[in-house]
Design an enzyme around this catalytic site. Structure first.
Site, short mmCIF file in Angstrom:
data_model
loop_
_atom_site.label_atom_id
_atom_site.label_comp_id
_atom_site.label_asym_id
_atom_site.label_seq_id
_atom_site.Cartn_x
_atom_site.Cartn_y
_atom_site.Cartn_z
N GLN A 347 45.95 22.09 71.75
CA GLN A 347 45.76 23.43 72.01
C GLN A 347 46.67 23.96 73.04
O GLN A 347 47.59 24.19 73.90
CB GLN A 347 44.27 23.23 72.98
CG GLN A 347 43.98 24.81 73.00
CD GLN A 347 42.85 24.37 72.41
OE1 GLN A 347 41.73 23.96 72.25
NE2 GLN A 347 43.21 25.46 71.50
N GLY A 517 42.65 20.63 77.70
CA GLY A 517 42.58 18.56 77.55
C GLY A 517 41.92 18.64 76.40
O GLY A 517 42.26 17.66 76.17
N HIS A 518 42.11 19.49 74.85
CA HIS A 518 41.78 19.42 74.13
C HIS A 518 42.70 18.96 72.97
O HIS A 518 43.91 19.41 72.70
CB HIS A 518 41.62 21.26 73.30
CG HIS A 518 40.46 21.38 74.18
ND1 HIS A 518 40.55 22.97 74.00
CD2 HIS A 518 39.20 20.74 74.79
CE1 HIS A 518 39.12 23.28 74.92
NE2 HIS A 518 38.70 21.79 75.47
N THR A 519 43.05 17.75 72.79
CA THR A 519 44.15 16.75 72.26
C THR A 519 43.79 16.23 70.77
O THR A 519 42.06 15.42 70.62
CB THR A 519 44.27 15.46 73.10
OG1 THR A 519 45.20 14.78 72.65
CG2 THR A 519 43.10 14.66 73.50
#
Lengths: 590, 241
Positions: A347, A517-519
């Protein structure tokens, strides 16, 4: 010792949003389902009641709701010439560690992706035939379209009681919503939240600029609501203990609040808690899997046989389980072949941090998703012909910072960070601070990938997942453009000072404050087995009774939070399993 | 099938309460939850209130050192009392004696290798070790540089040393100065703003300084007062347990 459990029709690894939605659909269809969950069972009322949850030290700073790195972490490096080292301390990798998974502590930004996010390869060919993308950039269609997912988005929003305002309903633009969104078949099940003071300022400013502000969809019930599973939700109280916290009010949408109470009553559902899945076992013919091996809380090894295996763990763990199970070919960046670990994406964040005078923002009135957004510069909503990049960002005024420990660095640039001067600055800025977040798209690149680490292991002796990631030139150009647009908005708000930042201007680090934290990705879905791990039903090309559901399937990320899309994809896959796979087990794309 | 296998198969375990008190069944079997039956959630208890009069980790010398350091980071003035006056040192003492001090959350498997800045702190130390070593090395540095301890310097000298620590412009025997300074600042601010149940933020002085209402948990009644000064009296978890 080792033991084998009775065979199930389906075994699901992980009971977060994906796992619980899948379990609900399959048990309703009559299947005998067993779920293997690493964490303990927790409930809204018992484990995060208001007298426990309102504790910033415990959940915000010490992060008690998350999986500690000591249990399992990742190793990381920016480039494959480096040795990857473990993330030893808390970082932006915010992984769940209980029943409900990350769906318990999420910030509840409950988006649909744009129709163009699913078909960017086709879109670039048609709209930008002359555009030269950076070497190595991975742009490929998902194999599923927004229109195919629409009924599943709708179903998830109804199960989760999402609050919001439709912008496009059955093809017609609606006042007050997002005019750029894909057409919806129904209004949101609960009304949007009341805007914060900061949301109001942003709304007025962007409207005057000719942009199109709207309240973001949120998994925080806008009114008392009964979902299709018969579960009651209560209105959000804007308590400010949201992202990183469990909700004590039955207000934040979560598997715990919205789905698990229904699963609890179904005799064909069994949940093994505090059991860590180690891998799926391959059948002798190599074309299917036979079940899942796990380690239980007594450290005994169990085996759960099943006709269908579904990985529904966090994105990292889905990819890691595929590598540990040796299903499919691991990606090799040297030859650029193999699919497991390929198409890792993220992101791309940009921000504006603003400081006003004489305001009373009252930031404690807050939720994880209390935001007003403009989508004028998101995805392919604007003409990229002369811009030299694809993608964009949702630009929002986000009132998600309520509690003091996490805000002590929110003082104008150049302020002293301690002592009497800091006290003065922070006392002032607590009531005068506003944040504009540009949540940008991310495209994968041939040099960014996931693999098993050769040096570091977890407590069970299994290799950690290794991440090799750096921002690519396309996303860097996009973020700089978005930073400029955020700057334009900052200038018009009346703020006294502000700073803007595009994250890709510095090397990626998992411990950088304010990063996402958008992995995403690593077992991409798609139409071609040479470039995707899964077909368009999130079914493994290499083992037809293995499905992998989660954000691990996205070949690229939209300028939005991933939960809504991974939930819709889960229901799309559940439908394919129930309607087609059970009748004739085999590859669904024949 | 032996008894353990029966448990492992997830079958219902029937024991009398008398037997249960002597025989603790294997945990994993109890953690199998079947639809249609009662599901037992784990217990999550409120924190035990810290008794600030009890010393649990820091030595007298360390306690005195931290008091002086924290009171430069958060000094007393018209906005609030100082860090130590609101219990930040007692807060730290109790934090270092618990899971935080032990580094229970931290991945501490080797090999320890030096990495790039993007890879983060690679040391295998926990917070308790960092304080013990750090305060000792900081004292050595002050003795060698000024011929006396930090606590005997003037406030101006103290601030100057701390500024250099913040910039990484101080050579300690083994530890990186910047990391140690960041640790101090983080923990001082935590003690200042954490719920008073943890031993700091006495009388909710930190919250009152900025106007944070603490563990209120419901603001629906004041939503219409957007942009107005609210003066909501803060409340602590102590009042709620």
């Amino acid at each position: 010792m080792t033991y084998t459990r009775p065979k199930a029709d389906a075994v699901i690894v992980g009971l977060g949003w994906a796992g619980s939605l899948m379990a609900e659909a399959l048990t309703r269809a009559g299947l005998d389902v067993v779920c293997i969950e690493r964490g303990p069972y927790e409930t809204t009322n018992r484990n995060f009641s208001p007298n426990i949850a309102a504790d910033e030290l415990r959940y915000g700073a010490r992060r008690e709701a998350l999986r500690p790195p000591s249990v399992e972490t990742l190793t990381f490096r920016n480039h494959r010439s480096e040795v990857a080292l473990p993330g030893r301390d808390f970082s932006n990798w915010v992984v769940g560690y209980s029943v409900g998974g990350a769906g318990k502590h999420w910030s509840a930004n409950a988006w649909r992706f744009l129709p163009s996010d699913f078909t960017m390869a086709t879109r670039v060919k048609e709209r930008y035939p002359k555009m030269k993308l950076p070497e190595g950039l991975i742009v490929q269609d998902w194999g599923v379209t927004y229109d195919e997912l629409e009924p599943h988005y709708d179903r998830w929003e109804k199960i989760a009681g999402i609050s919001g305002k439709a912008g496009v309903l059955n093809g017609k633009v609606q006042p007050g919503g997002n005019p750029f969104e894909g057409s919806r078949s129904a209004e949101y099940p609960t009304p949007p939240l009341e805007r914060s003071r900061w949301n109001d300022i942003f709304h007025g400013t962007t409207e005057k600029m000719g942009l199109h502000p709207f309240p973001i969809p949120a998994g925080t019930a806008g009114a008392a609501y009964t979902n299709p599973l018969g579960i009651n939700m209560a209105p959000c109280t804007y308590c400010g203990f949201c992202g990183l916290y469990g909700c004590g009010n039955w207000s934040k949408s979560s598997p715990n609040a919205c789905i698990i109470p229904a699963l609890m009553t179904r005799k064909n559902f069994t949940l093994l808690t505090e059991c860590t899945a180690l891998k799926a076992e391959k059948a002798a013919d190599g074309k299917t899997v036979t079940g899942v091996t796990f380690i239980d809380s007594d450290r005994n090894i169990g085996f759960q046989p099943a006709d269908i295996v579904i990985f529904a763990a966090f994105q990292f763990d889905n990819v890691r389980l595929m590598l540990l199970s040796e299903v499919g070919k691991p990606y090799d960046p040297e030859t650029r072949t193999g699919t497991i670990g390929r198409a890792y994406n993220f992101q791309t964040m940009s921000y504006g941090f603003l400081y006003f005078e004489n305001e009373h923002m009252n930031p404690f009135i807050s939720t994880g998703a209390l935001a007003t957004q403009v989508d004028d510069y998101n995805g392919d909503n604007f003409d990229h012909s002369d811009l030299g990049f694809i993608g964009g960002a949702g630009i929002m005024a986000l009132s998600d910072q309520a509690t003091p420990m996490g805000m002590t660095d929110r003082v104008p640039a150049g302020s002293k960070m301690w002592g009497a001067d800091w006290k003065k600055a922070f006392s002032h800025s607590y009531q005068n601070y506003g944040k504009i977040q540009g949540q940008g798209t991310s495209y994968a690149h041939a040099e960014s990938y996931l693999s098993l680490d050769p040096n570091y292991k977890d407590d069970n002796g299994q290799p950690l997942l290794r991440m090799t990631y750096e921002f690519n030139e396309n996303d860097r150009r996009m973020a700089r453009f978005i930073k400029g647009r955020i700057g334009d908005i900052c200038k018009s708000t009346g703020a006294k000072t502000w700073e803007t930042v595009a994250f890709p201007d510095q090397p990626f680090s998992p411990s950088r404050a304010y990063d996402s934290g958008h992995t995403i990705g690593g077992t991409a879905m798609g139409l071609d087995p040479a470039t995707s791990a899964l077909n368009r039903y999130q079914q493994s090309w290499d083992a037809h009774n293995l499905f992998v559901i989660g954000a691990s399937s996205f070949p690229n990320n939209g300028g939005y939070n991933p939960t809504g899309t991974l939930s819709a994809l889960t229901l799309w896959t559940a439908k394919a399993i129930i309607n087609d796979y059970l009748r004739q087990p085999g590859l669904l794309t024949r | 099938m032996d008894r353990r296998s029966v448990l492992k198969a997830g079958l219902v375990l029937i024991v009398t309460s008398a037997a249960a008190s002597i025989y603790r069944p294997a945990g994993a079997a109890l953690r199998v939850l079947n639809g249609g039956n009662k599901w037992h959630a784990k217990e999550t208890l409120p924190p035990t209130p810290v008794d600030a009069s009890k010393r649990v980790f820091l030595t007298d010398k360390e306690y005195a050192q931290v008091t002086v350091i924290f009171d430069r980071l958060i000094p007393a003035d018209e906005l609030s009392p100082s860090a130590s006056q609101v219990g930040c040192v007692a807060f730290l003492d109790h934090q270092l004696a618990g899971p935080y001090g032990r580094g229970d959350y931290r991945y501490r498997k080797g090999p320890a290798q030096h990495g790039s800045p993007t890879q983060g702190d690679q040391s295998l130390r926990n917070a308790a070790e960092l304080y013990r070593t750090g305060l000792s090395e900081f004292d050595q540095y002050c003795q060698a540089t000024f011929g006396k301890g930090f606590e005997s310097l003037s406030a101006t000298q103290q601030d100057d040393v701390l500024e250099r620590m913040e910039r990484g412009d101080v050579a300690l025997a083994t530890l990186p100065a910047q990391g140690l300074f960041k640790q101090w600042l983080t923990n001082a601010q935590e003690g200042f703003f954490a719920d008073p149940i943890y031993g700091g933020n006495k009388d909710m002085a930190g919250w009152k300084m900025i106007g944070f209402p603490g563990a209120r948990y419901d603001y629906r009644d004041v939503l219409p007062l957007k942009g107005q000064k609210m003066d909501i009296r803060p409340v602590s978890l102590i009042a709620r347990i």
